[in-house]
Design a protein around this motif. Sequence first.
Motif, short mmCIF file in Angstrom:
data_model
loop_
_atom_site.label_atom_id
_atom_site.label_comp_id
_atom_site.label_asym_id
_atom_site.label_seq_id
_atom_site.Cartn_x
_atom_site.Cartn_y
_atom_site.Cartn_z
N ASP A 45 -2.75 -8.28 -9.51
CA ASP A 45 -1.69 -8.96 -8.76
C ASP A 45 -0.29 -8.41 -9.08
O ASP A 45 0.69 -8.92 -8.56
CB ASP A 45 -1.69 -10.47 -9.04
N GLU A 46 -0.22 -7.39 -9.96
CA GLU A 46 1.11 -6.90 -10.34
C GLU A 46 1.74 -6.09 -9.21
O GLU A 46 1.07 -5.61 -8.30
CB GLU A 46 1.02 -6.05 -11.60
N ILE A 47 3.04 -5.88 -9.33
CA ILE A 47 3.79 -5.19 -8.30
C ILE A 47 3.92 -3.70 -8.63
O ILE A 47 4.08 -3.32 -9.79
CB ILE A 47 5.19 -5.82 -8.16
N VAL A 48 3.81 -2.88 -7.60
CA VAL A 48 3.79 -1.43 -7.76
C VAL A 48 4.89 -0.85 -6.88
O VAL A 48 5.13 -1.37 -5.78
CB VAL A 48 2.43 -0.88 -7.27
N GLU A 49 5.54 0.17 -7.35
CA GLU A 49 6.47 0.91 -6.49
C GLU A 49 5.91 2.30 -6.26
O GLU A 49 5.51 2.97 -7.21
CB GLU A 49 7.84 1.01 -7.12
N ILE A 50 5.88 2.73 -5.04
CA ILE A 50 5.39 4.09 -4.74
C ILE A 50 6.56 4.86 -4.15
O ILE A 50 7.19 4.41 -3.19
CB ILE A 50 4.23 4.05 -3.74
N GLU A 51 6.84 5.99 -4.73
CA GLU A 51 7.93 6.80 -4.22
C GLU A 51 7.36 7.98 -3.45
O GLU A 51 6.56 8.74 -3.98
CB GLU A 51 8.82 7.28 -5.38
N THR A 52 7.73 8.09 -2.19
CA THR A 52 7.22 9.18 -1.37
C THR A 52 8.01 10.44 -1.68
O THR A 52 9.10 10.37 -2.26
CB THR A 52 7.37 8.85 0.12
N PRO A 53 7.49 11.60 -1.31
CA PRO A 53 8.23 12.85 -1.58
C PRO A 53 9.61 12.80 -0.98
O PRO A 53 10.54 13.40 -1.49
CB PRO A 53 7.36 13.91 -0.90
N SER A 54 9.80 12.05 0.13
CA SER A 54 11.12 12.01 0.75
C SER A 54 12.06 11.06 0.03
O SER A 54 13.19 10.87 0.45
CB SER A 54 10.99 11.61 2.21
N GLY A 55 11.58 10.42 -1.03
CA GLY A 55 12.47 9.55 -1.80
C GLY A 55 12.42 8.09 -1.40
O GLY A 55 13.08 7.26 -2.01
N ASP A 56 11.64 7.80 -0.39
CA ASP A 56 11.43 6.42 0.04
C ASP A 56 10.70 5.62 -1.04
O ASP A 56 9.82 6.16 -1.68
CB ASP A 56 10.53 6.45 1.28
N ILE A 57 11.09 4.37 -1.20
CA ILE A 57 10.34 3.56 -2.18
C ILE A 57 9.59 2.45 -1.44
O ILE A 57 10.18 1.68 -0.68
CB ILE A 57 11.28 2.97 -3.24
N GLU A 87 4.82 -2.14 2.90
CA GLU A 87 5.63 -1.57 3.98
C GLU A 87 4.93 -0.46 4.75
O GLU A 87 5.57 0.32 5.43
CB GLU A 87 6.97 -1.06 3.43
N GLY A 88 3.61 -0.32 4.60
CA GLY A 88 2.91 0.72 5.33
C GLY A 88 2.77 1.97 4.49
O GLY A 88 3.61 2.26 3.64
N THR A 89 1.71 2.73 4.73
CA THR A 89 1.42 3.88 3.88
C THR A 89 1.93 5.19 4.46
O THR A 89 1.71 6.25 3.90
CB THR A 89 -0.10 3.99 3.62
N GLU A 90 2.58 5.09 5.60
CA GLU A 90 3.06 6.31 6.25
C GLU A 90 3.98 7.10 5.30
O GLU A 90 4.88 6.52 4.70
CB GLU A 90 3.83 5.93 7.50
N GLY A 91 3.74 8.35 5.18
CA GLY A 91 4.62 9.17 4.33
C GLY A 91 4.17 9.24 2.89
O GLY A 91 4.72 10.00 2.11
N ILE A 92 3.17 8.45 2.53
CA ILE A 92 2.69 8.52 1.15
C ILE A 92 1.62 9.61 1.09
O ILE A 92 0.72 9.66 1.94
CB ILE A 92 2.09 7.17 0.71
N GLY A 93 1.72 10.44 0.15
CA GLY A 93 0.72 11.48 0.01
C GLY A 93 0.18 11.53 -1.39
O GLY A 93 0.57 10.70 -2.24
N ARG A 94 -0.66 12.47 -1.68
CA ARG A 94 -1.27 12.52 -3.00
C ARG A 94 -0.25 12.90 -4.06
O ARG A 94 -0.44 12.66 -5.24
CB ARG A 94 -2.43 13.51 -3.01
N ASN A 95 0.87 13.49 -3.62
CA ASN A 95 1.89 13.84 -4.61
C ASN A 95 2.97 12.79 -4.78
O ASN A 95 3.98 13.01 -5.42
CB ASN A 95 2.51 15.19 -4.24
N SER A 96 2.76 11.62 -4.12
CA SER A 96 3.72 10.53 -4.32
C SER A 96 3.55 9.99 -5.73
O SER A 96 2.47 10.06 -6.32
CB SER A 96 3.45 9.40 -3.33
N SER A 97 4.63 9.41 -6.25
CA SER A 97 4.50 8.87 -7.60
C SER A 97 4.38 7.35 -7.56
O SER A 97 4.93 6.69 -6.69
CB SER A 97 5.68 9.29 -8.47
N VAL A 98 3.64 6.81 -8.50
CA VAL A 98 3.33 5.38 -8.55
C VAL A 98 3.89 4.82 -9.85
O VAL A 98 3.63 5.36 -10.92
CB VAL A 98 1.80 5.18 -8.50
#
Lengths: 1113, 175
Positions: free
Chosen positions: B27-39, B58-69
């Motif tokens: 249930d914890e909260i996660v931030e994913i940063e896309t290569p374009s800098g979107d969080i 907010e949708g997975t668009e733009g998230i790739g395998r190189n995004s950071s979590v």
Amino acid sequence: MSKTTDPDVQNEGVIESVSGPVVTATDLDAQMNDVVRVGDSELMGEVIEIEGNVTTIQVYEETSGIAPAEPVVTTGAPLSVDLGPGMLDAIYDGVQRPLRELQEQMDGAFLDRGVDAPGIEMDRTWEFTPEVEPGEEVGPTDIVGIVPETQSIDHKVMVPPDSEGGTVTDTRSGEFTVQETVVELDTGEEIQMHQEWPVRTQRPAEEKETPTTPLISGQRVLDGLFPIAKGGTAAIPGPFGSGKCVTPDTPVMLSDGELVEIEALFERLAGERAAEDGEVLAEADAELMTFDEETGDIRPAPISHVYRGSTERLVRVTTASGRELEVTPAHKLFRMGGDLQVEETPAADLDVGDSLVMPRHVDVDVSQTTVDPYELLPSARAVEDSVVEPIQAAVEEMSRSKKAVAEAVGVSYDVFMNYTLGRTNPPLWVVEELCAELDLDRPAVERVKPGSNGKPVTVPAGVDERFAELLGLVLSDGMLTERTVRFHNTDPALRERFADLAAELFGVDTAETVHNTVETVEIRSTVVSSLLAALGVPETNKSVTGAVSEAVLSGPDPVVAAFLRGYYLGDGSFSGGTAEITTASEEMATGLTYLLGRLGVLFRIRHREDGSHRVTISGADELAGLSEALADGPEPGVGTHEKLAAIAEYAATTDGNTNVDTVPVGAETMVEIAEAARYAEFADEGLETHNYTGLGEQPSREAFETIGDVIADGGQAVADRVDHVAGMLSDVFFDPIVDIELVEGEQTVYDVTVPGTQNFVGGHVPSVLHNTVTQHQLAKWADADIVVYVGCGERGNEMTEVIDDFPELEDPVTGHPLMSRTCLIANTSNMPVAARESCVYTGITIAEYFRDMGYDVALMADSTSRWAEAMREISARLEEMPGEEGYPAYLAARLSEFYERAGYFRNTNGTTGSVSVIGAVSPPGGDFSEPVTQNTLRIVKCFWALDSDLAERRHFPSINWNESYSLYRDQLDPYFEENVAEDFPEQRQWAIDTLDEEAELQEIVQLVGKDALPEDQQLVLEVARYLKEAWLQQDAFDDTDTYCDPEKTYRILKAIRTLNDEAFDALDAGVPIDEITDIDAAPRLTRIRYEAEYNSYIDDIEESIAAQIQALY
Amino acid sequence: MQKEYRTITEISGPLVFAEIDDPVGYDEIVEIETPSGDIRRGQILEATSDFVAIQVFEGTEGIGRNSSVRFLGNTLQMELTENLLGRVLSGSGDPIDDGPEVEEDKKEPIVGAAMNPYAREYPSEFIRTGVSAIDGMNTLIRGQKLPLFSASGLPHNELALQIARQATVPEEDGG
């Protein structure tokens, strides 16, 4: 179940994954169904799957924030309940955590995680009395001793079922905690009162037997038609319960004449409990006015309880005299039937034209209200030497420092010295404080003045007639300002009257002025103004907020009359034979009507659209009564003012009467009356009976009394009734209903319980209201020794109702609180899902434990649908293959496993006990074809179909006789044959057949109407009507009818059968159906249920029915 | 100390799976940063010792395998202050009205604790909504829950707003 400190890591694992309530752990050495503590916050969970090194756990608490790698510790024991004394009168959650203790531990309304408390109090001591002697052999579950657990139930201490037994070597008696050893065995085993049992395992018993004893519920429709056996299972669709009372602003009249809104009365009497929200039934001690049906008097009576609850609809009844009553549909009002019998009728069954019993004259025994100047005029100054001098003397003589006393009184030293040296006059509050300080009696005050200057004013000793009249004048046509009391009126005689009263009462002069073109007389005195304000005369907005002063309402009759006189003189008018008072204040109108009621004057009240309220009095008798009451002249009955004289004169010269004060007498009864005496005798007295028998007129009160005299020596039965009603007339009158309206919407309602008469005088205009108390019938019904109530996934608010309600209910058998034989288990819809799954098991294990003691236990599970939904949720998390509608494939197995734990058992210890399970199912959308309902119906042998149509028709208990069934009938028949009557099953079958036939006929009636049916079928309808009204319907709020023993159930049925048989014989002999159904005795069938001594009553009815029908051919 | 992972193994609809080596709470909260800098923010739907399933808000668009979590270490909490009155917030509780940042008085998890039924009070205060069809026939009581059943094309939000705007509890006003 403490956290282990043992370094042995065998029983400690590590969380592998978390998904909602399902957690997997690795390296945990636990067995299936063991209880484990999950994570750092030690959440309680249960092992539900083991696969290799991975253990799956369902957690009973919210799992947010629980992370892999946190520890999991097994307790090594399956989910168990603590069994022992202390379980009754307790409220648990689904895993037997006591909610009451949890609230204290958590110090808040919310359930924290990881908090635990034992199911029974471990350190409480109980008085244990051994039942075995040293040397005796005991085996598993044998009873070794007794503990009186509650008022109603003796707790039997047993050898644990998993013990091997042995020979008793030592017993102890006295006070012990549940963990202390009370019996020792030669095997070295020590037996305590406390034991544990895993909830998912059925407690062993010797043998399950066929249940042959009914669980007598005291409800005719159940015992008579659909009995459940002790140890049986039953299902009820939908929720239970409903309420019936009056609205919060309904005034109630106390025996001292005080008028209180029932809400305020509730708050006053319920004390602390009033602060509780929700349904409250509090004991109360007060006296109010009640109508005694037996004697027909209005008299004071003590009340026992006050009640608050809520309702979803109200009935508004308006009567010819303008009384409006808002009551719940089930609330009973007293209806005067055309046959001169007073009947308590639920408001929902009333019709326009019915007459209600209303108070005519409310006689209260009270004395004048005194005026306490210290309380009402604290800042007025004392002027009399008799007040000031003793204080000055006391101050001189006292030993204390004057400064200290001045400080204690709360004035500065200078001011204090001025007072005590007589330089200025002290205010009354200072006098009072000083007296208290110096331990003196407060001197009596007769005169005061407003400030250090200003003229002294007399303070009347009490609200006497003159004072009341002045209040009446001021409230009708006067107004208050800070410094003056004004009376505006164009009539010089009235202004003079006001000035005279002011002079007499207060010793003040008045001044004539003109305000806004109206001639005015005013008292210029701050003291008088504040005195009147203190007595409840509003300073602003008088016309809307004015109300009759408390001091007048609770004053004696002459004071009441004097106030009315003043008010009438100021604001009343008389024209066309009608005296009228109009006010914009509803409270004032209410007060005035109560005052009129005190004087025994009948009135009508109309509420107009513009918000004003018009109270009228008309008719010669009532006007004469009014004039006599208001008269103030030296001779009785003569008023000094022309407005009063006008009424008296009119009353004396007319004999026109209104139709307000009539007695509702049905034409048939009038024929009876006429037959009871010779026509000529009535004619001699000037009565034309034909007016009443043929023309449909109703006799006036006077005429009715004459009738009573004439027939007194005629037909005795009618004479008695007439006499009884005539006797009531001095206290009550009969008020026809002109309008009935249904008001929908949830509202808070109140009620008071008056033991004996069950009603009270109240309402916005005095009326007689019936009262009732909500009950959780189901739990109250059963003749089970122990009731376990499982609230499974119920809405929190509903559970609150149960939790609030149950402790208040009284066990009808023992008179002790129902809670003393009840255990509640609550898991509301927002409590964790996994605990919901376990709560029914917790409940049934507790039930089985009491069964082992030899008790008959009834377990109610409300609702099993929520339980099934909890199983569905867990199953989905486990990624199990879903079955029908997503429920797990094992739904049916779990349901039957649960219901199978019910039964009538011969226990291992030789006793017999039973667990009966009554499960509520609440299928979504009322769809009985969904899996939970279907699987339940396949298992249970008894189905009580609650029917909302019946409930709306106010047929209670609303169990549909066509849809319900019981498969226990055959096996219970021998019991009924032996204990009730040989032909009980036969009579029941007849009732079922008749009701079936009626249902078929009703379909035809819908098409062609009743009259088109052949006579014999019409008769079936008539008999079925009696079955429904006299037998199936039952009044849960009547002391007698709430519980009906099987004998009475049988005898009522038999009486209806007698009617049926006699009627069909008569029909065969050619008697027209109308004559048969019109016999007098038949309607009395519906009264049987209210008779406590029913045997002779039924004998009499059966004889009368036979005699009356046989007389027709 | 927050660890940042670039270990996303699978993205499927709104779900992101990532491998981890330190345990993360359910249930914890996660931030994913896309290569374009979107969080993007998300929540842990399933936590195991070597991977987590994240539901992205907010949708997975733009998230790739190189995004950071990044794992924030706490469950979804709401910043609470009286000053929230008058503000417009997004579904994750951030201001979207161009106003200043919210300075919280306290933080509370959005998953509340269950209420002890024993501690509850029975609701009885009438809520006057000023909508006669509700007040007269289907009265609202404080502490009750009543859904508005709507169908497409019906102005249920207007009605809900009207109720919210007008609702008063007369019992309370009266003292």
